[in-house]
Design an enzyme around this catalytic site. Sequence first.
Site, short mmCIF file in Angstrom:
data_model
loop_
_atom_site.label_atom_id
_atom_site.label_comp_id
_atom_site.label_asym_id
_atom_site.label_seq_id
_atom_site.Cartn_x
_atom_site.Cartn_y
_atom_site.Cartn_z
CB SER C 48 -0.89 0.02 1.24
OG SER C 48 -1.65 -1.16 1.30
CG ASN C 49 2.95 2.58 3.41
OD1 ASN C 49 2.52 3.71 3.62
ND2 ASN C 49 2.74 1.58 4.24
CE LYS C 167 1.68 -4.94 6.29
NZ LYS C 167 1.80 -3.89 5.26
N GLY C 191 1.30 -5.38 10.79
CA GLY C 191 1.41 -4.21 9.93
C GLY C 191 0.96 -2.92 10.60
#
Lengths: 294, 294, 294, 294
Positions: C48-49, C167, C191
């Site tokens: 996502s990052n 995760k 996470g």
Amino acid sequence: MRERLHGIFPPIPTPFDAATGEVDRPAIAANVKRWMTTRLSGILALGSNGEAALLDEDEGDVVVATVREAMPRDRLLLVGTGRESTRATIDASVRAAALGADAVLVRTPSFFKGQMTTDALLAHFRAVADASPVPVLLYNLPGVTGITLTMPVVAPLSEHPNIVGMKETSPELERLGQFAALSPSFRVLCGWAPVVQAALTMGASGAILAVANVLPDKCVELFDHVAAGRHAAALALQRKLTPIAQLVTTGYGIAGLKMAMELQGFSGGVVRAPLLAAPQKARAEIEAALHAVR
Amino acid sequence: MRERLHGIFPPIPTPFDAATGEVDRPAIAANVKRWMTTRLSGILALGSNGEAALLDEDEGDVVVATVREAMPRDRLLLVGTGRESTRATIDASVRAAALGADAVLVRTPSFFKGQMTTDALLAHFRAVADASPVPVLLYNLPGVTGITLTMPVVAPLSEHPNIVGMKETSPELERLGQFAALSPSFRVLCGWAPVVQAALTMGASGAILAVANVLPDKCVELFDHVAAGRHAAALALQRKLTPIAQLVTTGYGIAGLKMAMELQGFSGGVVRAPLLAAPQKARAEIEAALHAVR
Amino acid sequence: MRERLHGIFPPIPTPFDAATGEVDRPAIAANVKRWMTTRLSGILALGSNGEAALLDEDEGDVVVATVREAMPRDRLLLVGTGRESTRATIDASVRAAALGADAVLVRTPSFFKGQMTTDALLAHFRAVADASPVPVLLYNLPGVTGITLTMPVVAPLSEHPNIVGMKETSPELERLGQFAALSPSFRVLCGWAPVVQAALTMGASGAILAVANVLPDKCVELFDHVAAGRHAAALALQRKLTPIAQLVTTGYGIAGLKMAMELQGFSGGVVRAPLLAAPQKARAEIEAALHAVR
Amino acid sequence: MRERLHGIFPPIPTPFDAATGEVDRPAIAANVKRWMTTRLSGILALGSNGEAALLDEDEGDVVVATVREAMPRDRLLLVGTGRESTRATIDASVRAAALGADAVLVRTPSFFKGQMTTDALLAHFRAVADASPVPVLLYNLPGVTGITLTMPVVAPLSEHPNIVGMKETSPELERLGQFAALSPSFRVLCGWAPVVQAALTMGASGAILAVANVLPDKCVELFDHVAAGRHAAALALQRKLTPIAQLVTTGYGIAGLKMAMELQGFSGGVVRAPLLAAPQKARAEIEAALHAVR
């Protein structure tokens, strides 16, 4: 009873004395008498807008008695009697009936959300309906309770002889449409003013609207427009009413509603803590929205 | 007081007589006496698991008086006194103190969700803390109330001299971690058994756990493991406790909790409507989960 | 593989050239080389990052190739390959493996929320795991996807020979605790930085943390503290890290993360629209939070 | 364009070949030609029901080209072009226009929920509208995206010369009422069949309905009833249509929609994974609901 569940009902606020914080009986009576000069079909006492959640049992009884006294018998007095326990709900319903309620409005219990299964809700409402001396209206307000009545609960309950209808308080109209289609004798009242024209078009027989405390005649006029098939006029009026209806509910809550009532010459009074007074800017917004309706 | 807010507290159920449905005082007293033979730090009466939402005010007072009488003074009696209105919360707190509560646990008002701003919550809890004769614990249980206490509310309240801590009932530990870091004298109690080891590691000083009604010694043992730095042993025990902890809360609710208590030799009794008895299959699941802990 | 899934992994951002908006390969390589001077266990690319949702397929391949080239083979390269369709997920996993991924991280499909039943999720992940040339990690991030993987999905999948772990990105640790207890060989990576100490205590074998891009050594230090049983030191460091961890995630998102990276001497670069640059005030807050960790 | 945005549009599914799983062009063409024999105002390709989320970019282009070829120019072709990144959305819009789209429907980006502020959404939609060669419709579908367009975003966007209206897909009609009141030239299309009569009464100029794929004439008939002021007839038809409309959306999703299309003689075809085929029992329910409309 079922036939009389049509038209517009205000869910009346409970005025408190600013000095003592106690229920202001003369103010209630004065408000009711003025509302009764309009074509409102009746009144809902001890609903959410009545700050029922903030009253103790004795205060609630005082409100009901005061309202009934100020109302002619041919107007309907609905009283909110939902409690978390089945037995407290029955007790409140019996007391309301004794004090002159024509019907009781029973919200979903909601504290034990995870346990409010279809079976639990069916058992609860059936027990209340069996025991209540006056007819019962179910009350669906998912935004407050976090519990949503859906067809698997409402359809069977709509066949109970002492359950005459329901109030559906939500901007969602899919459910309302389904409930209104269940049976002509199961009466559905809309509790969300910004969609009331649509709800009436979808088969609601009436509405219980905070804004009807403030602008009773306009709300009745909207109802009449839909009933007479004047949908364009209804839409025009709906659009005028929506802003003030929002300000006295989702906007500024009961404090906003009481402020609007004061501006219209009713007795509003203060709200009870933990509710806070409306902020400064609310007054100008409410005045403007009221002005726009005229 | 602050020093004594550590260790394990059971949020005790309220047994009702199966025949009459009334509060069963002898059963409460017997349960309390047995719990007091363990190393539990105290008791929470009239919490969510006490079916407080289903009791009337008089019944609540009876419960508190009964518990206090059965408990030595050196164990802490916490009493749930949250109500929707500020004044009813204060009244309940004053009464609880008079009946022997050492501190009161005050949940967030939640009926008027849309109006429960930071300002409203601050004003509510400050008014209660100012008026309560005994120290106040905040109670955050967003899954039930739909309202979440966050740092902008809790941080200022943690500085009030009569607010000594809070109970955080959620599987989310980010907030708990922040609250526990506010000050060593602001005590945070975890209310979610499946994460209690983690919560204690993050700085919670204790826990209020439904499963502690059923397996008080095991819960104290888990607390001791963490306090002594035996994290591997704590994890092993946590994993054994989680299944039974889930069954008596999110699984089968208070009916499951009361069933588990009966299986352990405590008085559980029936639940009050609209809660329903646990289904048939619950018994075998609960027995198996209890067995697995030994 | 399973043994290597421990320790700390940064979910690396994708730097874009400020002038052209294109992926900045040299910047990626420089960042990776610097991270590789620390004791990070590996890297997650296209999480996502990594703004993976904003990259096209070709750009994603460029990122993976660039990272792999800059990393020694003995550090793990995890690559996010979740897509909405099963076949696109498989395609992306095959391509990632060909480009050097050691394992792929597959988030839940979520567009068709109402249809993502247990059966649908099981079939999806099994098909991906059967087809992926490298091991698969499940990726649960309910706050983004609106879909939550729970035990009825994860338990059966944990037995698939090509699914090595997951995760869990959530502040809720009840699920993580259950997943970590499934089997020692099913590896759970946390996470959510503000609860990472707790997650490790509950059995997570490592973590994938945005803040590890910014402060890799501090994150590894926290991991070491827990692994060595230094829970008090871990808690003290957790409390220092939480504010900066929040600012680069829930606070200012990827724009905040990139800003923090620049302040630490990494290449951050601009974000891609619809993401917006962080507001002015973010810089001072991030600087202060970074300073507080030292 | 704005004048043509009225009446009923089906959001067409994408048939896949059962053997290969590839887009079935002849089936699309055949369906479109048959829809064009009705009074549908046009077609939406690549909407949610078109499984656009499961298609790659090339497949999407094939669908658009195929539909345009099979449609006369005087019927509107709307194409879904929303992507997560602003630039991919613009690319898709430019390509759709080149392939003959009359307007594009752009859903809210939603992956980075926490960052989708009013400013971010305004900037995104303005950039798309500035760059799109054809007019833009906003697309609000909060149940899928978790992002809700509200007045602070929609009101300013409604003044953009290349934003001609929006699709509102929700059972909530309060927002739709506000959007429809913004300006007569800002066209609002309802995307929730069980409330479409109400939406049209509140000022929607048309609707995009999954059930219109299956029963196009009935949907047009309902539209005509409202337009002509025949609200009782509209309500009667609404009530007949609601059950089948629910089965092909919230009930059995796209698999149910495709099954219903097959039963009506259209080409439905299989769904793409992770979507699953409809369960056995769906067929009888859908047949019964279709039968009830006649």
